[in-house]
Design a protein around this motif. Structure first.
Motif, PDB file in Angstrom:
ATOM      1  N   UNK A   1     -21.485   7.702  -0.572  1.00 37.58           N
ATOM      2  CA  UNK A   1     -21.050   6.302  -0.692  1.00 37.58           C
ATOM      3  C   UNK A   1     -19.694   6.143  -1.359  1.00 37.58           C
ATOM      4  N   UNK A   2     -19.288   7.117  -2.158  1.00 36.94           N
ATOM      5  CA  UNK A   2     -18.002   7.010  -2.854  1.00 36.94           C
ATOM      6  C   UNK A   2     -16.822   7.063  -1.887  1.00 36.94           C
ATOM      7  N   UNK A   3     -17.035   7.639  -0.701  1.00 40.87           N
ATOM      8  CA  UNK A   3     -15.943   7.765   0.258  1.00 40.87           C
ATOM      9  C   UNK A   3     -15.697   6.488   1.058  1.00 40.87           C
ATOM     10  N   UNK A   4     -16.680   5.594   1.121  1.00 39.49           N
ATOM     11  CA  UNK A   4     -16.554   4.453   2.016  1.00 39.49           C
ATOM     12  C   UNK A   4     -15.386   3.523   1.699  1.00 39.49           C
ATOM     13  N   UNK A   5     -15.097   3.208   0.431  1.00 33.07           N
ATOM     14  CA  UNK A   5     -13.921   2.359   0.178  1.00 33.07           C
ATOM     15  C   UNK A   5     -12.626   2.975   0.691  1.00 33.07           C
ATOM     16  N   UNK A   6     -12.456   4.283   0.522  1.00 29.92           N
ATOM     17  CA  UNK A   6     -11.262   4.962   1.034  1.00 29.92           C
ATOM     18  C   UNK A   6     -11.218   4.888   2.561  1.00 29.92           C
TER      19      UNK A   6
ATOM     20  N   UNK B   1      -3.439   5.963   3.246  1.00 28.01           N
ATOM     21  CA  UNK B   1      -3.150   5.418   1.919  1.00 28.01           C
ATOM     22  C   UNK B   1      -3.521   6.400   0.816  1.00 28.01           C
ATOM     23  N   UNK B   2      -2.931   6.168  -0.349  1.00 28.32           N
ATOM     24  CA  UNK B   2      -3.256   6.973  -1.529  1.00 28.32           C
ATOM     25  C   UNK B   2      -4.733   6.829  -1.861  1.00 28.32           C
TER      26      UNK B   2
ATOM     27  N   UNK C   1       0.826  -1.200   0.000  1.00 26.68           N
ATOM     28  CA  UNK C   1       0.000   0.000   0.000  1.00 26.68           C
ATOM     29  C   UNK C   1       0.865   1.257   0.000  1.00 26.68           C
ATOM     30  N   UNK C   2       0.547   2.186  -0.880  1.00 30.09           N
ATOM     31  CA  UNK C   2       1.270   3.455  -0.925  1.00 30.09           C
ATOM     32  C   UNK C   2       0.725   4.392   0.154  1.00 30.09           C
ATOM     33  N   UNK C   3       1.582   4.822   1.045  1.00 28.21           N
ATOM     34  CA  UNK C   3       1.201   5.753   2.114  1.00 28.21           C
ATOM     35  C   UNK C   3       1.637   7.145   1.694  1.00 28.21           C
ATOM     36  N   UNK C   4       0.681   8.067   1.600  1.00 25.62           N
ATOM     37  CA  UNK C   4       0.988   9.406   1.088  1.00 25.62           C
ATOM     38  C   UNK C   4       1.035  10.463   2.186  1.00 25.62           C
ATOM     39  N   UNK C   5       0.567  10.121   3.380  1.00 29.48           N
ATOM     40  CA  UNK C   5       0.567  11.123   4.455  1.00 29.48           C
ATOM     41  C   UNK C   5       0.433  10.411   5.801  1.00 29.48           C
ATOM     42  N   UNK C   6       0.820  11.123   6.839  1.00 24.27           N
ATOM     43  CA  UNK C   6       0.602  10.650   8.214  1.00 24.27           C
ATOM     44  C   UNK C   6       0.037  11.797   9.035  1.00 24.27           C
TER      45      UNK C   6
ATOM     46  N   UNK D   1     -20.684  12.548   9.655  1.00 24.12           N
ATOM     47  CA  UNK D   1     -19.904  13.213   8.620  1.00 24.12           C
ATOM     48  C   UNK D   1     -18.457  12.791   8.687  1.00 24.12           C
ATOM     49  N   UNK D   2     -18.187  11.522   8.359  1.00 24.62           N
ATOM     50  CA  UNK D   2     -16.822  10.989   8.484  1.00 24.62           C
ATOM     51  C   UNK D   2     -15.863  11.639   7.501  1.00 24.62           C
ATOM     52  N   UNK D   3     -16.364  12.101   6.351  1.00 23.84           N
ATOM     53  CA  UNK D   3     -15.473  12.683   5.350  1.00 23.84           C
ATOM     54  C   UNK D   3     -14.452  11.675   4.874  1.00 23.84           C
ATOM     55  N   UNK D   4     -13.189  12.009   4.970  1.00 21.99           N
ATOM     56  CA  UNK D   4     -12.121  11.083   4.588  1.00 21.99           C
ATOM     57  C   UNK D   4     -11.841  10.044   5.666  1.00 21.99           C
ATOM     58  N   UNK D   5     -12.503  10.157   6.804  1.00 26.95           N
ATOM     59  CA  UNK D   5     -12.325   9.184   7.877  1.00 26.95           C
ATOM     60  C   UNK D   5     -11.186   9.501   8.829  1.00 26.95           C
ATOM     61  N   UNK D   6     -10.480  10.601   8.586  1.00 27.67           N
ATOM     62  CA  UNK D   6      -9.257  10.873   9.333  1.00 27.67           C
ATOM     63  C   UNK D   6      -9.541  11.278  10.776  1.00 27.67           C
ATOM     64  N   UNK D   7     -10.553  12.120  11.006  1.00 31.38           N
ATOM     65  CA  UNK D   7     -10.832  12.577  12.368  1.00 31.38           C
ATOM     66  C   UNK D   7     -11.174  11.393  13.269  1.00 31.38           C
ATOM     67  N   UNK D   8     -12.102  10.567  12.816  1.00 28.93           N
ATOM     68  CA  UNK D   8     -12.490   9.408  13.617  1.00 28.93           C
ATOM     69  C   UNK D   8     -11.360   8.423  13.804  1.00 28.93           C
ATOM     70  N   UNK D   9     -10.572   8.199  12.747  1.00 27.89           N
ATOM     71  CA  UNK D   9      -9.480   7.230  12.824  1.00 27.89           C
ATOM     72  C   UNK D   9      -8.355   7.715  13.731  1.00 27.89           C
TER      73      UNK D   9
END
Length: 600
Positions: A80-85, A14-15, A2-7, A54-62
């Motif tokens: 729904x398009x955000x869920x796979x990411x 992941x990308x 998996x390509x990691x693009x940010x922390x 409102x998870x958005x990219x999921x970063x806040x919750x994660x």
């Protein structure tokens, strides 16, 4: 790899197509949703259960799940398009057992739609429940759930909310008293300065105080003392809630716990949620023995019984709660049978009854277990029982995401009814017309049956037949139409991809999605749903929507069935039912209500 693009705060991201160069830089610099993240990290504690809207990219919750380690995080995201990411993010950081995301919109108020329109913008940041004429968007329908019910079922103690302007209307109607802290982003560009002031006043009136160093004008982190939380039952107080809901793709639902000298405790009374389950030899509860429905455990940890406890020697499989209702037995009492494949040497299966009045298995339950290939002894613990060696498989089937079943559960049921030969015609209608009003009458079903019989369908009433006969009919049929209900869950166990299946929706609810997912996962079938309700009929002030009666729009249904190849296209036109005939059938206490037709 998996390509990691940010922390961000130790979270590996992941990308994704949703991450451009600017956004990646902001994430790496901890500026992306920085105030919300700082607020969440400040108020969330290890014992909390976090509800995120409102998870958005999921970063806040994660980030919150990774760093503060709450008991669980339940996130909702309308796009729904955000869920796979989001799910890839959770998986990369090994958070899937602590946090999960659902493509549902939480709503409140007395008039709650089954779906709401979500406006998808090319940038996910511009997507919203609120249509903006200045932006080009695509409208899609998203299922809903009740906010207060969800928060109560989950036992939420913290609310994180960023829903692009929807917070004002939600705050006006929800109960905030269960939460210890709230982190919210306001959107005055949607509802104005006065709307933002109203949001803040609602929070103050609910007893929240802004934490100044973690807040800005448009993002508040606010908290209240636990002693001020009015709904103490929302605070984590049971071992079962130390786990996330069972999931079909991993976690505790796929593992087996072994206990020596385990104590099995039945419920003392029948209730929706009861103290019942498994204790180890020292009296500590076994969390994975709990029965879950959706996001809520229905069995809470019992107390160690006093006095003498009957001894059961040997090795036994924990079967869980034995329900007397056919549908709940099917979905909630069979999800641990997969343990027999792992431990074929077990002496038998131990169940506890749903309530004390159930003292022995019904014949149809015995028939079901025979069809499942269960030849072991069944022990129904109507009083506390000490088991020499108890194996506790995780809940591999149920209502909620787990309706898809774990791989081990699907493998176990792939043999269901294997000895039953097909017997019956190619066309079958699975009816509910023989059931009572209280079980969800479908108004117009008798008329529908007459028309389907003319098309060559056998009108089949499953409750009149042994389960083996039902299996034989379901195996033989090539075209099957069914009124939505528990019988369809049973059909899913023997369904095969070559069969053509259509389901007539009798009330708009999440149950339809549950049945569809069960059919797809177990039978490989893509069901055709016929949403052809003209009106609903209910008693005045009826609080339980599931007791309303659906009236078929027969002309519309005829067109749907014909266009999908279930009936001929040249039959005489079907007509609506006369209102007088409906009243004569169901009584004058019911009143009709027109409903908006779904688009075909």
């Amino acid at each position: 790899m998996t390509e990691i693009v940010a922390t961000c705060h130790g979270l590996r991201i992941p990308a994704s197509n949703f991450l451009n160069e600017t956004r990646i830089k902001r994430i790496n610099a901890a500026r992306y949703e920085g105030t919300e993240i700082a607020g969440a990290l400040h108020v969330v504690e290890p014992g909390d259960r976090v509800l995120e809207l409102g998870a958005g990219l999921g970063i806040v919750g994660a980030v919150t799940a990774l760093n503060r380690k709450p008991q669980a995080v339940l996130s909702f995201e309308a796009n729904p398009a955000l869920l796979p990411h989001i799910n890839a993010l959770y998986a990369e950081n090994k958070l899937s057992e602590r946090i999960r995301v659902v493509n549902t919109v939480l709503v409140a108020g007395t008039e709650q739609p089954d779906t709401v329109t979500f406006h998808v913008h090319s940038s996910y940041l511009g997507s919203s429940l609120i249509d903006n004429a200045k932006r080009k968007t695509t409208a899609i329908d998203i299922p809903t759930a009740d906010f207060d019910d969800t928060a109560a079922d989950f036992g939420a103690t913290i609310l994180l909310i960023d829903i692009e302007g929807g917070e004002l209307e939600l705050f006006r109607q929800i109960d905030l008293t269960r939460f210890r802290a709230v982190v919210v982003e306001f959107h005055p560009e949607v509802y104005g300065i006065d709307g933002m002031k109203e949001c803040k006043n609602i929070l103050r009136q609910a007893g929240f105080s802004k934490i100044g160093e973690k807040s800005t004008r448009t993002v508040w982190t606010c908290a209240r003392a636990v002693s001020d939380v009015q709904d103490k039952t929302s605070l984590p107080d049971d071992a079962a809630r130390s786990l996330p809901p069972p999931a079909p793709d991993g976690g505790w639902s796929t593992r087996i716990t072994e206990l020596a000298q385990a104590v099995v405790v039945p419920p003392e009374s029948r209730s929706f949620v009861s103290a019942s389950g498994v204790l180890d030899a020292d009296g500590a509860p076994c969390p994975s023995a709990a029965l879950w429905r959706n996001i809520r455990p229905l069995t809470l940890s019992p107390k160690m019984p006093s006095g003498e406890t009957r001894k059961l020697p040997g090795t036994w499989i924990w079967g869980g709660t034995l329900a007397g209702h056919f549908g709940h037995f099917l979905m909630e009492s069979t999800g641990r049978l997969w343990g027999l494949d792992e431990y074929p040497e077990a002496d038998g299966i131990v169940f506890v009854p749903k309530g004390p009045k159930l003292t022995a298995l019904y014949q149809w339950q015995k028939d079901f277990l025979d069809l499942a290939g269960v030849t072991k002894r069944i022990e129904l613990a109507t009083s506390p029982l000490q088991v020499e060696r108890l194996l506790v498989p995780g809940q591999g089937l149920g209502l909620g995401d787990i309706v898809q079943g774990t791989q081990a559960t699907r493998a176990f049921f792939s043999r269901f009814g294997a000895s039953i030969a097909p017997d019956g015609g190619e066309k079958l209608y699975i009816s509910r017309s023989g059931l009572s009003l209280q079980k969800g009458l479908l108004i117009g079903e008798h008329e529908l049956e007459d028309r389907l019989a003319a098309e060559g369908y056998e009108i089949f009433h499953p409750q009149k037949h042994r389960l083996s006969v039902q299996v034989a009919r379901y195996k033989a049929a090539q075209k099957i139409i069914a009124a939505e209900g528990s019988a369809v869950h049973f059909f899913a166990l023997v369904a095969r991809p070559h069969q053509q299946f259509g389901m007539i929706i009798r009330r708009r609810s999440r149950a339809t999605d549950q049945i569809n997912a069960h059919l797809q996962s177990f039978g490989g079938i893509e069901p055709v749903n016929f949403d052809a309700l003209r009106r609903t009929w209910a008693r005045p002030n009826q609080p339980r929507a599931r007791l309303a009666l659906g009236e078929l729009d027969l002309p519309r249904l005829q067109g749907m069935l014909a266009s999908n190849g279930f009936i001929s296209t040249d039959a005489a036109a079907w007509s609506h039912l006369e209102e007088a005939a409906i009243i004569a059938r169901i009584g004058r206490k019911f009143r009709p209500k027109d409903i908006v037709q779904a688009q075909t």
